[in-house]
Write an enzyme that holds these catalytic residues in place. Structure first.
Site, PDB file in Angstrom:
ATOM      1  N   HIS A  28     -22.404   7.414  21.442  1.00 54.40           N
ATOM      2  CA  HIS A  28     -21.783   8.642  20.955  1.00 54.40           C
ATOM      3  C   HIS A  28     -20.276   8.427  20.954  1.00 54.40           C
ATOM      4  O   HIS A  28     -19.519   9.177  21.561  1.00 54.40           O
ATOM      5  CB  HIS A  28     -22.200   9.851  21.797  1.00 54.40           C
ATOM      6  CG  HIS A  28     -22.625  11.014  20.966  1.00 54.40           C
ATOM      7  ND1 HIS A  28     -22.421  12.317  21.314  1.00 54.40           N
ATOM      8  CD2 HIS A  28     -23.238  11.056  19.762  1.00 54.40           C
ATOM      9  CE1 HIS A  28     -22.907  13.110  20.379  1.00 54.40           C
ATOM     10  NE2 HIS A  28     -23.409  12.376  19.429  1.00 54.40           N
ATOM     11  N   HIS A  43     -25.162   5.115  10.083  1.00 54.34           N
ATOM     12  CA  HIS A  43     -25.716   5.550  11.362  1.00 54.34           C
ATOM     13  C   HIS A  43     -27.233   5.753  11.284  1.00 54.34           C
ATOM     14  O   HIS A  43     -27.967   5.354  12.172  1.00 54.34           O
ATOM     15  CB  HIS A  43     -25.031   6.843  11.799  1.00 54.34           C
ATOM     16  CG  HIS A  43     -25.453   7.334  13.134  1.00 54.34           C
ATOM     17  ND1 HIS A  43     -24.833   6.952  14.300  1.00 54.34           N
ATOM     18  CD2 HIS A  43     -26.458   8.164  13.507  1.00 54.34           C
ATOM     19  CE1 HIS A  43     -25.423   7.526  15.319  1.00 54.34           C
ATOM     20  NE2 HIS A  43     -26.418   8.272  14.875  1.00 54.34           N
TER      21      HIS A  43
END
Lengths: 729, 229
Positions: free
Chosen positions: A79, A33
């Protein structure tokens, strides 16, 4: 978890074993990420510059100059994992995070767009996710006073256990007020302000960097909790700090928390930092060093402040009642050093934290499914009318107002076109109009990641074009499966190649974005992977308000023209997928020349004021686009389908439902028809005059298939709401 | 002449109201929760919408504990004009300057959309010349369902204190066009003296042509007209 290779690298550079706190920093910063370790090797394929790009990929917001030195900031982020586990908080904090991203460059947030993907809406689980994701976005964005003006949603089985929540935020800033996310001046103070630090969101980035499983529910503490009031105050205070030019650098605390903000800012500024961890305001007792360093508690910003401005910054933050603390200084020794109650607990070279990871080897393998051929026996249906009605009830086709009416679309009084149009249009303070669209067609990308991605990006560009805007730049959010699996990685690489090609073909720079891998799950031992979903958020400029184009029929007795040839390929179409359960075979191929010719034709005709309305063709094909144009003003239409292609005799299903790219519908008044046709011929544009609008509120196809507008609109309007509102009955 | 616009933590419509007033050439100031003295210098007050204090506990309840709202009764008693929009309307009801309550929409969802409202016959100068006029105007709220006991609503109606009702585009008032379940389709009310107006729809969001409607502008124009008298 760090790999053995990664641990080896750390130990060889440090010439010692890292301690627990340092390991937590590496685990966060070297996660997929934060590090983009599987993806960044391909970013060179993107066009990333243009004369009007003030700041490209790499910080919170990409900045695009509209002229007059008014800049638009763009950010787009996923998200996904948090929303799958805790949809309300996951989606809310997704919005909060992207707002702070663009705030990091000093931008005033002026719009939000959301791209959502769930399993089929029949599934109770998907209904639950949709309900709560929308509520979370609504709760957070509305409270912050930022209008949500557009976006998209797709429902398909591969997203059942891996929903996607992508949020885009758009802001404005004057060129001379830009703030960078870097710490360039040694001796400056590091001021942490906003919410206190707690244990929420610990290991959030690590959680986002692996597959979901039945055990993911246990990772709920990795999901952050949002407080939009705090965010709103944080926005107000930050804008004042920016306006008064009190900041030398600014970054939000997102994935990886404090460790990420400190190391990235010092890395960009070629400096180091000395942090006193006991000065971080905490909301929980007995937090350990590593927890404070990687906590992803929301609504926090880290500012770089020169000594002579510190008192002024404190004055502003105090006036907003915001908690703040000077937690350290910028140094010139290229190390990130952290003390806790007098003990040195972290001492790491900044370069190693941010950039030192070994790039893992990734294998590529073309999945077998891409070789499946599509063989269709026509006719596909004995009752075309019934088939059309069914398509209107697809939640992917139907009206999305159940979703967007929960979002404040009008606050800040700049919204000219809100959700429900081809693109959102905002009128800025200085009188300029911008267009925004966020879009993706995951079915096309699944079947052919290269062509599908290029076509999907082209569709976003058509959305921008259909409201009269010229595309300027875009951001992307690349949602894919597990990059460690060769088939999944193949999808990613092909998709990036397609996107890169598109960006160069149309000279459209990518100014920011995000990669979200590991959107896969193991459920009962079965592997489930999302459709690859490269979401594109595009910015366009409407140079003159007169160029603003409506997307609905304006008057009766006008001519309807289709721009662009219909190639008849039904591969990847919503019709085949939703009505007949077929998703395989080849898709219409990306064709730069056709796309460009069609776009230029629209721009040319619009500049000459020949267009009453315009709408791009996308999901569902011609029949859906036609009907959508009738809904707003109840103006009917009668069309024939015999001239949609020069090269092929099309079946009715192909004419009505093919999702060939590069196509638009335009409405032209009778007096202008001749000149419009002349212009189209002169520019070698493929077009066909389909028919006329009419007073009679009906849609007629070849004089044989007939619908009342009302009949279609009712089905279309209720495609989502009847499943959502009906579920409590 | 000066108009104050209240700004609490979480208020987010203050700049929108400011822009409209500015376009009308009216001097205006933001009034923060402790600015009692500054507030008293203002010739009129607009309670702008948003989510004061996050709407935590319930909308308006925390804002009305602040010095400026505690001072608002005296302010309104001095015959000066007060307009509460959305969250501001919720505050006016919460502090009992206007009767009734605003509870959660029947849909239990936030609703943001364009609606039509019909202006009722009133004696308030703020609604001068607007009787029976239909306004196209956006709403955006989670708690906009106006409620009071039936006899109170009858009293309101008898005293011409109902300012706006949700209606069809042609002005017909029907249940179908009631977006939030408000009793009697009520979208806004005024006090008995006619100097305090509360409304859920956002007139500032319908004050420029580029927004698709300028119908809300007349409320601000009426206010300014009155202040000039």
């Amino acid at each position: 978890m760090l790999t053995i290779e990664e641990l080896g690298k750390i130990e060889s550079v440090l010439e010692r074993e890292p301690n627990k706190g340092e390991l937590a920093v590496f685990e966060a910063m070297w996660s997929e990420h934060c590090s983009y370790k599987s993806s960044r090797r391909w970013f060179h394929l993107f066009k990333d510059d243009a004369s009007y790009v003030e700041l490209g990929i790499g910080e919170g917001a990409g900045l695009v100059n509209l002229g007059d030195d008014l800049l638009i900031g763009l950010g787009l982020e996923s998200h996904n994992h948090p929303s799958a586990i805790s949809p309300y908080d996951g989606a809310a904090t997704g919005v909060g995070g992207i707002i702070r991203d663009i705030l990091s460059q000093g931008c005033r947030p002026i719009a939000i767009l959301d791209s959502l993907r769930f399993g089929e809406l029949e599934s109770q689980h998907s209904q639950h996710l949709l309900e709560n994701v929308v509520r979370g976005i609504s709760f957070y964005g509305n409270c912050c006073g930022i209008p949500t003006v557009g976006g998209e949603v797709e429902f398909a089985e591969p997203f059942e256990n891996n929903c996607l929540v992508n949020a885009m935020c758009v802001g404005t800033i004057a060129k001379d007020k830009i703030v960078r996310s870097s710490a360039s001046k040694p001796g400056s103070f590091l001021v942490l302000y906003g919410a206190r630090t707690g244990r929420d969101g610990i290991h959030g980035v690590s959680f986002a960097s692996k597959d979901l499983s039945e055990k993911s529910e246990e990772e709920r503490p990795a999901v952050q909790i949002g407080d939009p009031l705090m965010e709103k105050i944080l926005i107000d205070a930050t804008l004042e700090l920016v306006e008064k030019e009190l900041l030398n650098g600014l970054q939000d605390l997102g994935g990886g928390g404090l460790s990420c903000a400190v190391s990235e800012m010092t890395h960009k500024g070629s400096t180091g930092a000395l942090i006193r961890l006991e000065d971080v305001p905490l909301r929980e007792k007995n937090m350990e060093v590593w927890e404070i360093l990687v906590s992803e508690s929301q609504e926090r910003m880290l500012a770089v402040v020169e000594p002579q401005k510190l008192e002024l910054v404190k004055e502003v933050l105090s006036r907003y009642d915001l908690t703040f603390s000077v937690i350290g200084e910028v140094t010139d020794n290229s190390h990130c050093i952290v003390y806790y109650k007098g003990n040195k607990v972290i001492d790491l070279p900044v370069d190693l934290i941010v950039d030192g990871f070994p790039e893992p080897e990734r294998k590529i393998e073309k999945p077998a499914y891409t070789s499946n051929l599509l063989e269709i026996g026509f006719p596909l249906t004995s009752d075309l009318r019934k088939d059309i009605l069914k398509l209107f009830s697809s939640p992917n086709i139907g009206n999305k107002s159940w979703i967007y009416q929960q979002y404040d679309q009008h606050v800040q009084i700049q919204t000219v076109f809100s959700a429900g149009n081809d693109a959102a249009v905002l009128r800025l303070d200085n009188g300029k109009y911008i267009a925004l669209s966020l879009d993706c067609n995951s079915f096309m990308v699944y079947l052919d990641p290269y062509h599908g991605t290029a076509n999907s990006a082209s569709e976003t560009m058509r959305n921008i074009t259909s409201v009269g805007a010229k595309p300027l730049a875009f951001v992307d959010c690349l949602n894919f499966g597990n990059p460690e699996k060769p088939e999944s990685y193949w999808q990613f690489v092909e998709s990036v190649k397609g996107l890169g090609q598109f960006s160069h073909d149309f000279n459209l720079p990518i100014v920011g974005g995000n990669v979200s891998f590991y959107n896969e799950s193991q459920i009962d031992g079965k592997e489930e992977r999302i459709n690859p979903s490269p979401t594109i958020g595009m910015l366009g400029l409407i140079e003159d308000p007169k160029l603003l184009l409506k997307n609905h029929f304006q008057n009766q007795d006008n001519h309807i023209i289709i721009i662009g040839e219909t190639d008849g390929n039904l591969g990847g179409s919503e019709y085949l997928r939703y009505n007949h359960g077929i998703l395989k075979g080849s898709i219409p191929l990306y064709n730069k020349e056709r796309e460009e010719t069609s776009m230029k034709a629209i721009q040319l005709l619009n500049e000459a004021s020949y267009l009453e309305s315009c709408h791009d063709l996308s999901n569902g094909g011609l029949i859906i686009a036609l009907a959508e144009m009738t809904f707003e003003r109840n103006i009917g239409v009668s069309v024939t389908l015999d001239k949609l292609s020069n090269t092929k005799k099309l079946m009715n299903e192909e004419s009505l439902f093919s999702e060939s790219p590069s196509r638009y519908l335009i409405e032209v008044i009778p007096n202008n028809l001749e000149e419009v046709e002349q212009i189209l011929r002169k520019n070698n544009v493929f077009y066909s005059v389909l028919g006329r609008t009419q007073k009679e509120p009906s849609i007629e196809i070849e004089k044989t298939v007939l619908f009342k507008i009302d009949e279609l609109r009712k089905i279309w309007e209720r495609a989502i709401s009847n499943k959502m509102d009906g579920k409590n009955d | 002449m000066q108009v104050g616009i209240t700004k609490f933590p979480g208020t987010n419509n203050e700049l929108d109201v400011k822009r409209v007033l500015k376009s009308l050439g009216i001097k205006n100031e933001l009034i923060y929760p402790n600015d009692v003295k500054k507030m008293d210098d203002m010739d009129a007050l607009i309670l702008a919408g948003g989510f004061s204090y996050g709407d935590y506990l319930r909308p308006g309840i925390i804002a009305v504990q602040t010095p400026i709202i505690e001072n608002l009764h005296d302010y309104a008693n001095s015959e000066r004009f007060v307009i509460g929009i959305c969250n501001g309307f919720q505050m006016l009801c919460e502090t009992s300057l206007l009767p009734g309550v605003l509870s959660t929409n029947t849909s239990t969802k936030f609703i943001s959309k364009w609606v039509s409202i019909k202006t009722r016959v009133t004696s308030s100068p703020l609604l001068k010349g607007m009787a029976n006029r239909i306004l196209r105007i956006p709403i955006a709220h989670f708690e906009g369902r106006y409620y009071d006991a039936n006899e109170e609503i009858t009293k309101l109606a008898n005293k011409n204190q109902i300012a706006f009702k949700y209606c069809k585009d042609d002005g017909e008032i029907s249940l179908e066009d009631n977006p939030n379940g408000s009793i009697e389709n009520i979208a806004g009310i005024i006090n008995a003296k006619g100097n305090v107006l509360g409304m859920m729809p956002h007139p500032e969001r319908a004050s420029f042509q580029y927004l698709g409607s300028e119908d809300g502008r007349i409320i601000f124009e009426n206010l300014i007209e009155e202040l000039k008298c």
